[in-house]
Design a protein around this motif. Structure first.
Motif, PDB file in Angstrom:
ATOM      1  N   LEU A 146       2.436  17.840  53.092  1.00 31.20           N
ATOM      2  CA  LEU A 146       1.700  18.155  54.322  1.00 31.20           C
ATOM      3  C   LEU A 146       0.346  18.769  53.990  1.00 31.20           C
ATOM      4  CD1 LEU A 146       1.236  18.573  57.298  1.00 31.20           C
ATOM      5  CD2 LEU A 146       2.753  20.569  57.215  1.00 31.20           C
ATOM      6  N   ASN A 147       0.323  19.720  53.079  1.00 31.70           N
ATOM      7  CA  ASN A 147      -0.953  20.347  52.755  1.00 31.70           C
ATOM      8  C   ASN A 147      -1.880  19.388  52.012  1.00 31.70           C
ATOM      9  OD1 ASN A 147      -0.966  22.917  53.958  1.00 31.70           O
ATOM     10  ND2 ASN A 147       0.537  23.640  52.474  1.00 31.70           N
ATOM     11  N   GLY A 148      -1.304  18.418  51.303  1.00 33.75           N
ATOM     12  CA  GLY A 148      -2.131  17.381  50.710  1.00 33.75           C
ATOM     13  C   GLY A 148      -2.829  16.547  51.780  1.00 33.75           C
ATOM     14  N   ALA A 149      -2.104  16.278  52.867  1.00 39.87           N
ATOM     15  CA  ALA A 149      -2.687  15.496  53.959  1.00 39.87           C
ATOM     16  C   ALA A 149      -3.745  16.293  54.719  1.00 39.87           C
ATOM     17  CB  ALA A 149      -1.577  15.049  54.918  1.00 39.87           C
ATOM     18  N   LEU A 150      -3.560  17.614  54.823  1.00 41.68           N
ATOM     19  CA  LEU A 150      -4.508  18.450  55.561  1.00 41.68           C
ATOM     20  C   LEU A 150      -5.754  18.774  54.744  1.00 41.68           C
ATOM     21  CD1 LEU A 150      -1.998  21.034  57.139  1.00 41.68           C
ATOM     22  CD2 LEU A 150      -3.142  19.148  58.313  1.00 41.68           C
ATOM     23  N   ALA A 171      -7.998  17.045  53.245  1.00 43.00           N
ATOM     24  CA  ALA A 171      -9.228  16.290  53.498  1.00 43.00           C
ATOM     25  C   ALA A 171     -10.056  16.923  54.605  1.00 43.00           C
ATOM     26  CB  ALA A 171      -8.872  14.847  53.861  1.00 43.00           C
ATOM     27  N   ALA A 172      -9.387  17.631  55.527  1.00 45.93           N
ATOM     28  CA  ALA A 172     -10.099  18.296  56.625  1.00 45.93           C
ATOM     29  C   ALA A 172     -10.406  19.750  56.290  1.00 45.93           C
ATOM     30  CB  ALA A 172      -9.262  18.222  57.900  1.00 45.93           C
ATOM     31  N   GLY A 173     -10.144  20.166  55.052  1.00 47.65           N
ATOM     32  CA  GLY A 173     -10.390  21.550  54.673  1.00 47.65           C
ATOM     33  C   GLY A 173      -9.446  22.521  55.357  1.00 47.65           C
ATOM     34  N   GLN A 174      -8.226  22.067  55.669  1.00 46.51           N
ATOM     35  CA  GLN A 174      -7.261  22.919  56.369  1.00 46.51           C
ATOM     36  C   GLN A 174      -5.961  22.989  55.587  1.00 46.51           C
ATOM     37  OE1 GLN A 174      -7.052  21.046  60.249  1.00 46.51           O
ATOM     38  NE2 GLN A 174      -9.062  21.832  60.868  1.00 46.51           N
ATOM     39  N   TRP A 175      -5.092  23.915  55.983  1.00 45.89           N
ATOM     40  CA  TRP A 175      -3.768  24.033  55.370  1.00 45.89           C
ATOM     41  C   TRP A 175      -2.809  24.690  56.331  1.00 45.89           C
ATOM     42  CZ3 TRP A 175      -3.259  28.490  51.216  1.00 45.89           C
ATOM     43  CH2 TRP A 175      -3.830  29.651  51.704  1.00 45.89           C
ATOM     44  N   LEU A 176      -1.534  24.468  56.083  1.00 45.63           N
ATOM     45  CA  LEU A 176      -0.485  25.223  56.759  1.00 45.63           C
ATOM     46  C   LEU A 176      -0.097  26.329  55.776  1.00 45.63           C
ATOM     47  CD1 LEU A 176       1.489  25.558  59.142  1.00 45.63           C
ATOM     48  CD2 LEU A 176       3.094  24.115  57.882  1.00 45.63           C
ATOM     49  N   LEU A 183       1.972  28.437  54.680  1.00 44.73           N
ATOM     50  CA  LEU A 183       3.327  28.926  54.434  1.00 44.73           C
ATOM     51  C   LEU A 183       3.635  28.657  52.962  1.00 44.73           C
ATOM     52  CD1 LEU A 183       5.104  27.482  57.595  1.00 44.73           C
ATOM     53  CD2 LEU A 183       4.432  29.852  57.223  1.00 44.73           C
ATOM     54  N   ASP A 184       4.191  29.625  52.265  1.00 41.88           N
ATOM     55  CA  ASP A 184       4.387  29.444  50.822  1.00 41.88           C
ATOM     56  C   ASP A 184       5.750  29.961  50.347  1.00 41.88           C
ATOM     57  OD1 ASP A 184       3.769  32.115  51.190  1.00 41.88           O
ATOM     58  OD2 ASP A 184       2.628  32.275  49.314  1.00 41.88           O
ATOM     59  N   PRO A 185       6.849  29.412  50.893  1.00 38.15           N
ATOM     60  CA  PRO A 185       8.146  29.740  50.298  1.00 38.15           C
ATOM     61  C   PRO A 185       8.221  29.158  48.888  1.00 38.15           C
ATOM     62  CG  PRO A 185       8.369  27.903  51.776  1.00 38.15           C
ATOM     63  CD  PRO A 185       6.955  28.388  51.925  1.00 38.15           C
ATOM     64  N   PRO A 186       9.224  29.526  48.103  1.00 39.92           N
ATOM     65  CA  PRO A 186       9.336  28.953  46.756  1.00 39.92           C
ATOM     66  C   PRO A 186       9.412  27.425  46.786  1.00 39.92           C
ATOM     67  CG  PRO A 186      10.806  30.832  46.988  1.00 39.92           C
ATOM     68  CD  PRO A 186      10.263  30.546  48.361  1.00 39.92           C
ATOM     69  N   CYS A 187       8.845  26.827  45.765  1.00 40.57           N
ATOM     70  CA  CYS A 187       8.973  25.392  45.479  1.00 40.57           C
ATOM     71  C   CYS A 187       8.505  24.504  46.639  1.00 40.57           C
ATOM     72  CB  CYS A 187      10.417  25.063  45.102  1.00 40.57           C
ATOM     73  SG  CYS A 187      11.067  26.052  43.748  1.00 40.57           S
ATOM     74  N   PRO A 188       7.231  24.570  47.000  1.00 39.78           N
ATOM     75  CA  PRO A 188       6.739  23.749  48.115  1.00 39.78           C
ATOM     76  C   PRO A 188       6.813  22.247  47.855  1.00 39.78           C
ATOM     77  CG  PRO A 188       4.924  24.813  46.968  1.00 39.78           C
ATOM     78  CD  PRO A 188       6.174  25.411  46.420  1.00 39.78           C
ATOM     79  N   ASP A 189       6.967  21.854  46.585  1.00 34.80           N
ATOM     80  CA  ASP A 189       7.097  20.414  46.292  1.00 34.80           C
ATOM     81  C   ASP A 189       8.400  19.844  46.830  1.00 34.80           C
ATOM     82  OD1 ASP A 189       4.669  20.323  45.037  1.00 34.80           O
ATOM     83  OD2 ASP A 189       5.492  20.623  43.027  1.00 34.80           O
ATOM     84  N   THR A 190       9.421  20.672  46.993  1.00 37.86           N
ATOM     85  CA  THR A 190      10.705  20.187  47.514  1.00 37.86           C
ATOM     86  C   THR A 190      11.076  20.818  48.851  1.00 37.86           C
ATOM     87  OG1 THR A 190      11.858  21.901  46.215  1.00 37.86           O
ATOM     88  CG2 THR A 190      11.637  19.715  45.213  1.00 37.86           C
ATOM     89  N   ALA A 191      10.408  21.894  49.241  1.00 40.22           N
ATOM     90  CA  ALA A 191      10.733  22.564  50.506  1.00 40.22           C
ATOM     91  C   ALA A 191      10.251  21.716  51.673  1.00 40.22           C
ATOM     92  CB  ALA A 191      10.090  23.945  50.541  1.00 40.22           C
ATOM     93  N   THR A 192      11.188  21.233  52.492  1.00 38.10           N
ATOM     94  CA  THR A 192      10.792  20.432  53.652  1.00 38.10           C
ATOM     95  C   THR A 192      10.459  21.354  54.825  1.00 38.10           C
ATOM     96  OG1 THR A 192      13.062  20.238  54.463  1.00 38.10           O
ATOM     97  CG2 THR A 192      12.289  18.545  52.927  1.00 38.10           C
TER      98      THR A 192
END
Length: 429
Positions: A112-116, A118-123, A125-134
């Motif tokens: 999700l943050n990879g998609a955001l 490009a617009a210079g934005q992010w969500l 939230l940073d729980p452990p392991c964002p690569d697998t955290a849905t």
């Protein structure tokens, strides 16, 4: 209905490639139980059909994202089907001008943050392991990380939610726009419900501008209580950190830092903004602030992910002004020395045992002492992760939790058959 019949009906609901059995299903085991199959719907409509099938069959269901945190809570009393949202992974809508995004529950935070980006934005939230955290799992477990200091938790950013109930009924709360105040606040109801009320199918969030640059500063201290006191001074200083984390020596060493108590301060903004804040922080510390060498994002990630590395982990919440006393008493009460990460601004302490306890029975006594210490400081302690040898002897949630009867009433209303995550939640709910 036999297990074979259930699998065939779920294949009709989710497609032939939307059901896992055998070894693939065993990967979704929880608390010593293994589901007969795993349903992986790829649309919300297919999710509705799957839940209707399990409801008709009287099957016990555990919702799952990437199946990385299925051992949180009590072992389930029944477990027939896992329903995974990992194929529900689309960004449905992103309004960069309004700064909102609507996504399927199975997309990971990293995607999700990879998609955001490009617009210079992010969500943020940073729980452990964002690569697998849905996203669905983050909502269901109310997971958070160091950024909760400056950005809040999931319920502070969640503006809309779509949930499929145990009988296959779809319900929605909130919407896709920020200004939405009508109706019940279903977002807060389902945040932290741990899959006991419904399957999170999608969510809408407020998003925020991504900092142009980030820096990690390290302040050393003689002890962890001294590090906590120094972190309080950082929070009182005229700076706006992204996060402030106090680590004991074990946690610092695990994160690849010198094995000594450390305060990690994350800063974000333009290079000038970071420079000004760094100068102000230099007046607080002796020795002065050290800018993290190497890759600051890697160090930040190691601190963020530390709870996921624990074979036994607990989260304590106490008043921030009592953190130092709690830490002193907790260390004295623990037969072993856990790695400690303290979210000083929110009064949260992560206790992470990085090796299994040698004596599960004595560890159960340690767990009760720690829980009593937290209660003595007006707080609470929950075990997020327990080794299987200790699980039966330790209640992960604790007893005497306020509002249990209210929670039971909501559970009876939304899941009258008690088929969603049965027995896993507070008071074996």
């Amino acid at each position: 209905m036999t297990a074979a019949d259930l699998v065939e009906r779920l294949r009709a609901a989710a497609g032939t490639d939307g059901v896992l059995v055998g070894d693939a299903a065993r990967a979704y085991g929880a608390g010593g139980l293994t589901p007969a199959c795993v349903a992986l719907p790829d649309t919300v409509e297919a999710l509705e059909r799957c839940m209707a099938v399990t409801h008709a069959a009287g099957a016990a269901v555990i919702p799952a994202g990437s199946a990385t945190r299925l051992d949180v809570g009590h072992p389930p009393v029944r477990y027939d089907v896992a329903v995974s949202t990992r194929r529900l992974c689309r960004v449905q809508a992103h309004d960069d001008a309004d700064m909102t995004v609507t996504v399927d529950a199975g997309i990971t935070l990293a995607d999700l943050n990879g998609a955001l980006a490009a617009a210079g934005q992010w969500l943020p939230l940073d729980p452990p392991c964002p690569d697998t955290a849905t996203v669905g799992a983050v909502v269901a477990t109310d997971a958070s990380g160091p950024l909760r200091l400056s950005q809040g938790k999931v319920r502070d950013l969640l503006i809309g939610i779509t949930v499929v109930l145990a009988d296959g009924t779809r319900v929605r709360g909130g919407g896709r726009v920020v200004k939405n105040v009508a109706g019940y606040d279903l977002m807060k109801l389902f945040s932290g419900s741990h899959g006991t009320l419904g399957v999170v199918a999608g969510a809408s969030f407020k998003v925020r501008p991504r900092p142009a640059q980030r820096a990690l500063l390290l302040l050393t201290a003689a002890s962890l209580p001294a590090a906590v006191a120094l972190a309080v001074r950082v929070l009182d200083a005229p700076v706006a950190p992204l996060y402030v984390e106090a680590l004991n020596a074990a946690a610092a060493a695990h994160a690849g830092l010198p094995a000594q108590p450390i305060v990690a301060v994350g800063l974000g903004g333009s290079s000038k903004e970071i420079e000004v804040q760094m100068a102000r922080l230099n007046t607080l510390a002796e020795p002065p602030v050290v800018v993290s060498e190497g890759d600051p994002d890697r160090t930040y990630g190691a601190v963020r992910d530390l709870p996921a590395a624990a074979v036994c982990g607990a989260t304590a919440s106490v008043l921030p002004r009592r953190l130092g006393e709690f830490i002193d008493d907790a260390v004295e009460s623990s037969a072993t020395s856990p790695a400690l990460v303290v979210h000083v601004g929110s009064g949260v302490v992560r206790l992470c045992w990085l090796a299994p306890p040698a004596d599960p029975q004595s560890f159960a006594a340690t767990a009760e002492r720690l829980r009593a210490v937290a209660a003595g400081h007006g707080g609470w302690l929950v075990f997020d992760t327990l080794p299987s040898a200790s699980g039966a002897a330790i209640d992960p949630w604790g007893a005497g939790i306020p509002g249990v009867e209210l929670m039971r009433g909501i559970k009876r209303t939304l899941d009258p058959g008690g088929r969603l995550s049965p027995g896993r939640f507070v008071d074996r709910m």
